[in-house]
Design a protein around this motif. Structure first.
Motif, PDB file in Angstrom:
ATOM      1  N   UNK A 132      47.076 -43.256  47.654  1.00  0.00           N
ATOM      2  CA  UNK A 132      47.968 -42.163  47.296  1.00  0.00           C
ATOM      3  C   UNK A 132      48.211 -41.252  48.493  1.00  0.00           C
ATOM      4  N   UNK A 133      47.262 -41.174  49.414  1.00  0.00           N
ATOM      5  CA  UNK A 133      47.429 -40.332  50.587  1.00  0.00           C
ATOM      6  C   UNK A 133      48.613 -40.790  51.419  1.00  0.00           C
ATOM      7  N   UNK A 134      48.783 -42.100  51.575  1.00  0.00           N
ATOM      8  CA  UNK A 134      49.913 -42.626  52.321  1.00  0.00           C
ATOM      9  C   UNK A 134      51.222 -42.208  51.668  1.00  0.00           C
ATOM     10  N   UNK A 135      51.293 -42.291  50.354  1.00  0.00           N
ATOM     11  CA  UNK A 135      52.493 -41.878  49.633  1.00  0.00           C
ATOM     12  C   UNK A 135      52.762 -40.390  49.839  1.00  0.00           C
ATOM     13  N   UNK A 136      51.734 -39.589  49.799  1.00  0.00           N
ATOM     14  CA  UNK A 136      51.912 -38.154  49.974  1.00  0.00           C
ATOM     15  C   UNK A 136      52.468 -37.845  51.362  1.00  0.00           C
ATOM     16  N   UNK A 137      51.981 -38.534  52.392  1.00  0.00           N
ATOM     17  CA  UNK A 137      52.484 -38.302  53.738  1.00  0.00           C
ATOM     18  C   UNK A 137      53.907 -38.818  53.885  1.00  0.00           C
ATOM     19  N   UNK A 138      54.182 -39.976  53.305  1.00  0.00           N
ATOM     20  CA  UNK A 138      55.489 -40.587  53.419  1.00  0.00           C
ATOM     21  C   UNK A 138      56.561 -39.741  52.749  1.00  0.00           C
ATOM     22  N   UNK A 139      56.237 -39.158  51.618  1.00  0.00           N
ATOM     23  CA  UNK A 139      57.218 -38.414  50.839  1.00  0.00           C
ATOM     24  C   UNK A 139      57.059 -36.907  50.944  1.00  0.00           C
ATOM     25  N   UNK A 140      56.371 -36.439  51.964  1.00  0.00           N
ATOM     26  CA  UNK A 140      56.087 -35.004  52.091  1.00  0.00           C
ATOM     27  C   UNK A 140      57.357 -34.166  52.158  1.00  0.00           C
ATOM     28  N   UNK A 141      58.411 -34.684  52.772  1.00  0.00           N
ATOM     29  CA  UNK A 141      59.644 -33.905  52.848  1.00  0.00           C
ATOM     30  C   UNK A 141      60.309 -33.791  51.478  1.00  0.00           C
ATOM     31  N   UNK A 142      60.179 -34.820  50.653  1.00  0.00           N
ATOM     32  CA  UNK A 142      60.735 -34.734  49.297  1.00  0.00           C
ATOM     33  C   UNK A 142      60.003 -33.659  48.506  1.00  0.00           C
ATOM     34  N   UNK A 143      58.679 -33.642  48.606  1.00  0.00           N
ATOM     35  CA  UNK A 143      57.903 -32.628  47.902  1.00  0.00           C
ATOM     36  C   UNK A 143      58.196 -31.227  48.452  1.00  0.00           C
ATOM     37  N   UNK A 144      58.358 -31.121  49.768  1.00  0.00           N
ATOM     38  CA  UNK A 144      58.658 -29.826  50.374  1.00  0.00           C
ATOM     39  C   UNK A 144      60.034 -29.330  49.940  1.00  0.00           C
ATOM     40  N   UNK A 145      61.027 -30.233  49.919  1.00  0.00           N
ATOM     41  CA  UNK A 145      62.368 -29.848  49.472  1.00  0.00           C
ATOM     42  C   UNK A 145      62.323 -29.401  48.013  1.00  0.00           C
ATOM     43  N   UNK A 146      61.544 -30.078  47.196  1.00  0.00           N
ATOM     44  CA  UNK A 146      61.390 -29.668  45.804  1.00  0.00           C
ATOM     45  C   UNK A 146      60.736 -28.307  45.687  1.00  0.00           C
ATOM     46  N   UNK A 147      59.785 -28.055  46.574  1.00  0.00           N
ATOM     47  CA  UNK A 147      59.128 -26.741  46.567  1.00  0.00           C
ATOM     48  C   UNK A 147      60.125 -25.646  46.925  1.00  0.00           C
ATOM     49  N   UNK A 148      60.991 -25.912  47.900  1.00  0.00           N
ATOM     50  CA  UNK A 148      62.020 -24.928  48.245  1.00  0.00           C
ATOM     51  C   UNK A 148      62.996 -24.735  47.087  1.00  0.00           C
ATOM     52  N   UNK A 149      63.335 -25.815  46.401  1.00  0.00           N
ATOM     53  CA  UNK A 149      64.234 -25.701  45.246  1.00  0.00           C
ATOM     54  C   UNK A 149      63.578 -24.859  44.149  1.00  0.00           C
ATOM     55  N   UNK A 150      62.281 -25.072  43.938  1.00  0.00           N
ATOM     56  CA  UNK A 150      61.557 -24.247  42.960  1.00  0.00           C
ATOM     57  C   UNK A 150      61.563 -22.791  43.400  1.00  0.00           C
ATOM     58  N   UNK A 151      61.453 -22.569  44.701  1.00  0.00           N
ATOM     59  CA  UNK A 151      61.528 -21.207  45.221  1.00  0.00           C
ATOM     60  C   UNK A 151      62.865 -20.561  44.894  1.00  0.00           C
ATOM     61  N   UNK A 152      63.935 -21.355  44.966  1.00  0.00           N
ATOM     62  CA  UNK A 152      65.252 -20.840  44.603  1.00  0.00           C
ATOM     63  C   UNK A 152      65.300 -20.417  43.148  1.00  0.00           C
ATOM     64  N   UNK A 153      64.727 -21.252  42.275  1.00  0.00           N
ATOM     65  CA  UNK A 153      64.679 -20.905  40.850  1.00  0.00           C
ATOM     66  C   UNK A 153      63.818 -19.667  40.623  1.00  0.00           C
ATOM     67  N   UNK A 205      56.751 -26.952  40.065  1.00  0.00           N
ATOM     68  CA  UNK A 205      56.443 -25.650  40.655  1.00  0.00           C
ATOM     69  C   UNK A 205      57.080 -24.509  39.868  1.00  0.00           C
ATOM     70  N   UNK A 206      58.277 -24.736  39.332  1.00  0.00           N
ATOM     71  CA  UNK A 206      58.902 -23.719  38.488  1.00  0.00           C
ATOM     72  C   UNK A 206      58.054 -23.467  37.242  1.00  0.00           C
ATOM     73  N   UNK A 207      57.540 -24.538  36.667  1.00  0.00           N
ATOM     74  CA  UNK A 207      56.672 -24.445  35.491  1.00  0.00           C
ATOM     75  C   UNK A 207      55.415 -23.645  35.811  1.00  0.00           C
ATOM     76  N   UNK A 208      54.779 -23.972  36.923  1.00  0.00           N
ATOM     77  CA  UNK A 208      53.531 -23.307  37.321  1.00  0.00           C
ATOM     78  C   UNK A 208      53.779 -21.841  37.680  1.00  0.00           C
ATOM     79  N   UNK A 209      54.818 -21.587  38.496  1.00  0.00           N
ATOM     80  CA  UNK A 209      55.120 -20.207  38.881  1.00  0.00           C
ATOM     81  C   UNK A 209      55.519 -19.359  37.669  1.00  0.00           C
ATOM     82  N   UNK A 210      56.289 -19.952  36.765  1.00  0.00           N
ATOM     83  CA  UNK A 210      56.678 -19.218  35.557  1.00  0.00           C
ATOM     84  C   UNK A 210      55.470 -18.811  34.737  1.00  0.00           C
ATOM     85  N   UNK A 211      54.506 -19.718  34.628  1.00  0.00           N
ATOM     86  CA  UNK A 211      53.300 -19.417  33.855  1.00  0.00           C
ATOM     87  C   UNK A 211      52.420 -18.383  34.551  1.00  0.00           C
ATOM     88  N   UNK A 212      52.261 -18.520  35.861  1.00  0.00           N
ATOM     89  CA  UNK A 212      51.371 -17.620  36.593  1.00  0.00           C
ATOM     90  C   UNK A 212      51.972 -16.245  36.846  1.00  0.00           C
TER      91      UNK A 212
END
Length: 121
Positions: free
Chosen positions: A1-22, A73-80
């Motif tokens: 799973x670590x390889x997948x996390x490194x490979x797709x890190x930009x997808x997760x980061x872009x999603x985090x920025x999108x959650x930041x927008x929300x 991230x929107x779910x988590x931020x909304x709850x917290x």
């Protein structure tokens, strides 16, 4: 799973920025200074998404990972932060999203390993 996390890190980061927008989209109703922060993140979010597209073999993979990261991230931020209620339905939905991400990343990793194996033989 670590390889997948490194490979797709930009997808997760872009999603985090999108959650930041929300997140920041809702925040101005409570804090008046946050709209300036939202516009500061916009160029970085777009650049990160383009990097995510370059790192994945399929556009759909980057798009799904980005959207899923945004939802989680929107779910988590909304709850917290906003003390939104965590219901059984929202928890089941989050579990489905995480499971889907795991299957997607695992399938992509297995495809790459299979392709490498075929090249060697």
């Amino acid at each position: 799973m670590t390889t997948s996390m490194q490979l797709y890190r930009y997808s997760f980061t872009a999603g985090a920025f999108a959650a930041g927008g929300s997140f920041f989209g809702r925040a101005p109703s409570q804090l008046s200074e946050l709209p300036a922060l939202t516009s500061a993140f916009a160029p970085t979010a777009a650049a990160t998404y383009y990097l995510a597209l370059q790192c994945t073999e399929h556009t759909l993979t980057a798009t799904v990972l980005t959207a899923a990261t945004n939802y989680m991230l929107s779910f988590i931020l909304g709850a917290l932060v906003y003390r939104e209620e965590i219901t059984l339905m929202s928890t089941v939905g989050a579990i489905f999203i995480i499971t889907g991400l795991w299957f997607l990343c695992k399938a992509q990793e297995e495809q790459k390993l299979s392709a490498k194996h075929k090249k060697l033989h």
